[in-house]
Design a protein around this motif. Structure first.
Motif, PDB file in Angstrom:
ATOM      1  N   LEU A   7       0.827  -1.203   0.000  1.00 13.25           N
ATOM      2  CA  LEU A   7       0.000   0.000   0.000  1.00 13.25           C
ATOM      3  C   LEU A   7       0.860   1.252   0.000  1.00 13.25           C
ATOM      4  O   LEU A   7       1.788   1.378   0.804  1.00 13.25           O
ATOM      5  CB  LEU A   7      -0.915   0.006   1.233  1.00 13.25           C
ATOM      6  CG  LEU A   7      -1.733   1.273   1.491  1.00 13.25           C
ATOM      7  CD1 LEU A   7      -2.762   1.484   0.384  1.00 13.25           C
ATOM      8  CD2 LEU A   7      -2.425   1.186   2.847  1.00 13.25           C
ATOM      9  N   ILE A   9       0.429   5.292   0.576  1.00 10.40           N
ATOM     10  CA  ILE A   9      -0.452   6.346   1.066  1.00 10.40           C
ATOM     11  C   ILE A   9       0.171   7.691   0.675  1.00 10.40           C
ATOM     12  O   ILE A   9       1.337   7.946   0.980  1.00 10.40           O
ATOM     13  CB  ILE A   9      -0.629   6.261   2.593  1.00 10.40           C
ATOM     14  CG1 ILE A   9      -1.198   4.892   2.977  1.00 10.40           C
ATOM     15  CG2 ILE A   9      -1.531   7.381   3.091  1.00 10.40           C
ATOM     16  CD1 ILE A   9      -1.190   4.631   4.478  1.00 10.40           C
ATOM     17  N   GLN A  30      -1.502   3.592  12.571  1.00  8.31           N
ATOM     18  CA  GLN A  30      -2.436   2.599  12.060  1.00  8.31           C
ATOM     19  C   GLN A  30      -2.083   1.179  12.529  1.00  8.31           C
ATOM     20  O   GLN A  30      -0.912   0.824  12.636  1.00  8.31           O
ATOM     21  CB  GLN A  30      -2.450   2.627  10.529  1.00  8.31           C
ATOM     22  CG  GLN A  30      -3.057   3.878   9.925  1.00  8.31           C
ATOM     23  CD  GLN A  30      -4.544   3.976  10.177  1.00  8.31           C
ATOM     24  OE1 GLN A  30      -5.317   3.102   9.782  1.00  8.31           O
ATOM     25  NE2 GLN A  30      -4.949   5.050  10.849  1.00  8.31           N
ATOM     26  N   SER A  90      -3.739   4.982  -1.759  1.00  8.55           N
ATOM     27  CA  SER A  90      -4.706   5.731  -0.957  1.00  8.55           C
ATOM     28  C   SER A  90      -4.238   7.172  -0.829  1.00  8.55           C
ATOM     29  O   SER A  90      -3.038   7.460  -0.876  1.00  8.55           O
ATOM     30  CB  SER A  90      -4.847   5.097   0.430  1.00  8.55           C
ATOM     31  OG  SER A  90      -5.910   5.688   1.146  1.00  8.55           O
ATOM     32  N   TYR A 103      -7.066   1.539   7.927  1.00  8.20           N
ATOM     33  CA  TYR A 103      -6.451   0.732   6.871  1.00  8.20           C
ATOM     34  C   TYR A 103      -6.520  -0.758   7.169  1.00  8.20           C
ATOM     35  O   TYR A 103      -6.531  -1.575   6.238  1.00  8.20           O
ATOM     36  CB  TYR A 103      -5.011   1.190   6.624  1.00  8.20           C
ATOM     37  CG  TYR A 103      -4.963   2.467   5.820  1.00  8.20           C
ATOM     38  CD1 TYR A 103      -5.436   2.498   4.515  1.00  8.20           C
ATOM     39  CD2 TYR A 103      -4.482   3.647   6.373  1.00  8.20           C
ATOM     40  CE1 TYR A 103      -5.426   3.664   3.773  1.00  8.20           C
ATOM     41  CE2 TYR A 103      -4.472   4.826   5.636  1.00  8.20           C
ATOM     42  CZ  TYR A 103      -4.947   4.830   4.336  1.00  8.20           C
ATOM     43  OH  TYR A 103      -4.946   5.996   3.610  1.00  8.20           O
ATOM     44  N   MET A 107      -7.953  -2.757   4.068  1.00  3.32           N
ATOM     45  CA  MET A 107      -7.037  -3.707   3.443  1.00  3.32           C
ATOM     46  C   MET A 107      -7.412  -5.159   3.707  1.00  3.32           C
ATOM     47  O   MET A 107      -6.787  -6.067   3.159  1.00  3.32           O
ATOM     48  CB  MET A 107      -5.607  -3.444   3.916  1.00  3.32           C
ATOM     49  CG  MET A 107      -5.019  -2.123   3.447  1.00  3.32           C
ATOM     50  SD  MET A 107      -4.872  -2.003   1.639  1.00  3.32           S
ATOM     51  CE  MET A 107      -3.563  -3.190   1.325  1.00  3.32           C
ATOM     52  N   VAL A 174      -9.176   2.959  -0.611  1.00  2.00           N
ATOM     53  CA  VAL A 174      -7.992   2.288  -1.132  1.00  2.00           C
ATOM     54  C   VAL A 174      -8.333   1.808  -2.534  1.00  2.00           C
ATOM     55  O   VAL A 174      -9.379   1.184  -2.748  1.00  2.00           O
ATOM     56  CB  VAL A 174      -7.570   1.097  -0.244  1.00  2.00           C
ATOM     57  CG1 VAL A 174      -6.551   0.224  -0.964  1.00  2.00           C
ATOM     58  CG2 VAL A 174      -6.986   1.589   1.076  1.00  2.00           C
TER      59      VAL A 174
END
Length: 352
Positions: A7, A9, A30, A90, A103, A107, A174
């Protein structure tokens, strides 16, 4: 293709020294940790660049990109996307906050999903932090989620028949990288004519949703958005001017692709927004060239789309009534809608 990280961000940064550190801290806290965080500074003139560098120095997941010249919000998001390495993408605005599980939830089981969406909430000032604490303090547990096509999801959200999920900005979501790329193929041709719009809520999001084969909506308040954005200011901004043309592009896209119900859901809301922009130009814009350019553009959009709005089974009675008055009885519209409803709505807005 193998991706170095799962991922990416991306936070576009511009003169946000008051809120930036809190925003970044909410990302680094997170419960889902497999990400890179790209801070793209768009020539900030306050201490935002130093704040970015301080976080990069203490967390290896953080990367900083600095522009040599100001490129605006869409250009900044685009540069962050081009520099990203993740299979999933994201975006976060630089003054907003995310609950710790945001997340983790988006996710979960992401493998075959094109877009994963949480709900967003708006709050002013320090109320955002209070709400963040409330969400983080709530008991952890399963979250209600619903999976469907992006077209069905956007129709559901535009109709107001879904109490969760987010219809608004690029944030709170996302995306599969390939979905972003497919959407940009449609919006990048407008990079020069609509520089504030091609990676924003008024153009990117309305095209992105129906392009997604598989979307999951989560009943979780995973994004806290501070109030007082560009769309709430009285004097028109480049963003607002871009929304005029962007909305027209979206409607033509829906018509060409045969998204009839989405076209009918969108058209009344677009014309309501155009009325708001027209009123702000008429009342607050002192640049004669902009008035001469954009007021006729709105009138042309009404001439093209008002008949379809009035015939649409999805347009509300209020949308049809205001569109009818604006198109055919402008003095009465100014009295009833402009000078009463809109003046009251923007009474506390920021005046540039």
């Amino acid at each position: 293709m193998l991706y170095p990280v799962m991922l990416s961000i991306i936070i576009p940064v511009y003169n946000s020294e008051k809120y930036l550190a809190s925003c970044i801290e909410s990302v680094l806290a997170q419960t889902y940790t497999g990400f890179e965080l790209l801070l793209v500074d768009d020539c900030s003139t306050d201490t935002s660049p130093a704040i970015c560098e301080s976080f990069a120095a203490r967390d290896s997941r953080v990367r900083v990109i600095r522009h040599a010249e100001n490129r605006g919000i869409s250009g900044t998001r685009y540069d962050g996307f081009r520099a990203s390495a993740g299979e999933f993408i994201s975006f976060i605005d630089n003054d907003d906050l995310l609950p710790r599980r945001a997340y983790e939830i988006m996710m979960a089981d992401i493998g075959d999903c094109d877009m994963s969406v949480v709900s967003s909430e708006g709050a002013d000032g320090d109320a955002v932090k209070k709400r963040l604490a409330e969400i983080d303090a709530a008991a952890a547990g399963p979250v209600k989620s619903e999976r469907m096509s992006g077209l069905s999801a956007y129709e559901l959200l535009k109709s107001g028949r879904c109490a969760y999920g987010d219809i608004g900005g690029p944030w709170g979501k996302v995306y599969a990288r390939q979905l972003v790329e497919r959407t940009l193929e449609l919006t990048l041709p407008y990079k020069d004519s609509l520089p504030w719009s091609y990676f924003e809520d008024c153009l990117f999001i309305p095209l992105c949703y129906p392009l997604a084969p598989n979307v999951v909506l989560h009943d979780f308040p995973g994004y806290l958005h501070r109030g007082g954005g560009l769309s709430f200011r009285t004097k028109p901004t480049p963003y607002l001017y871009g929304c005029i043309g962007a909305g027209n592009v979206v409607l033509e896209f829906y018509r060409e692709r045969g998204f009839r119900r989405l076209y009918e859901l969108y058209i009344g809301q677009h014309l309501v927004y155009l009325q708001s922009i027209w009123w702000r130009i008429d009342r607050f814009e002192d640049d004669a060239e902009k008035r001469q350019a954009y007021l006729p553009m709105i009138d042309e959009a009404f001439a093209r789309y008002c008949p379809d709005c009035l015939a649409s089974p999805e347009s509300s009675l209020s949308e049809k009534l205001t569109a009818f008055l604006f198109a055919g009885a402008r003095p009465l519209w100014k009295l009833l809608i402009g000078n009463l409803l809109l003046a009251r709505k923007y009474r506390r807005a920021v005046r540039d």
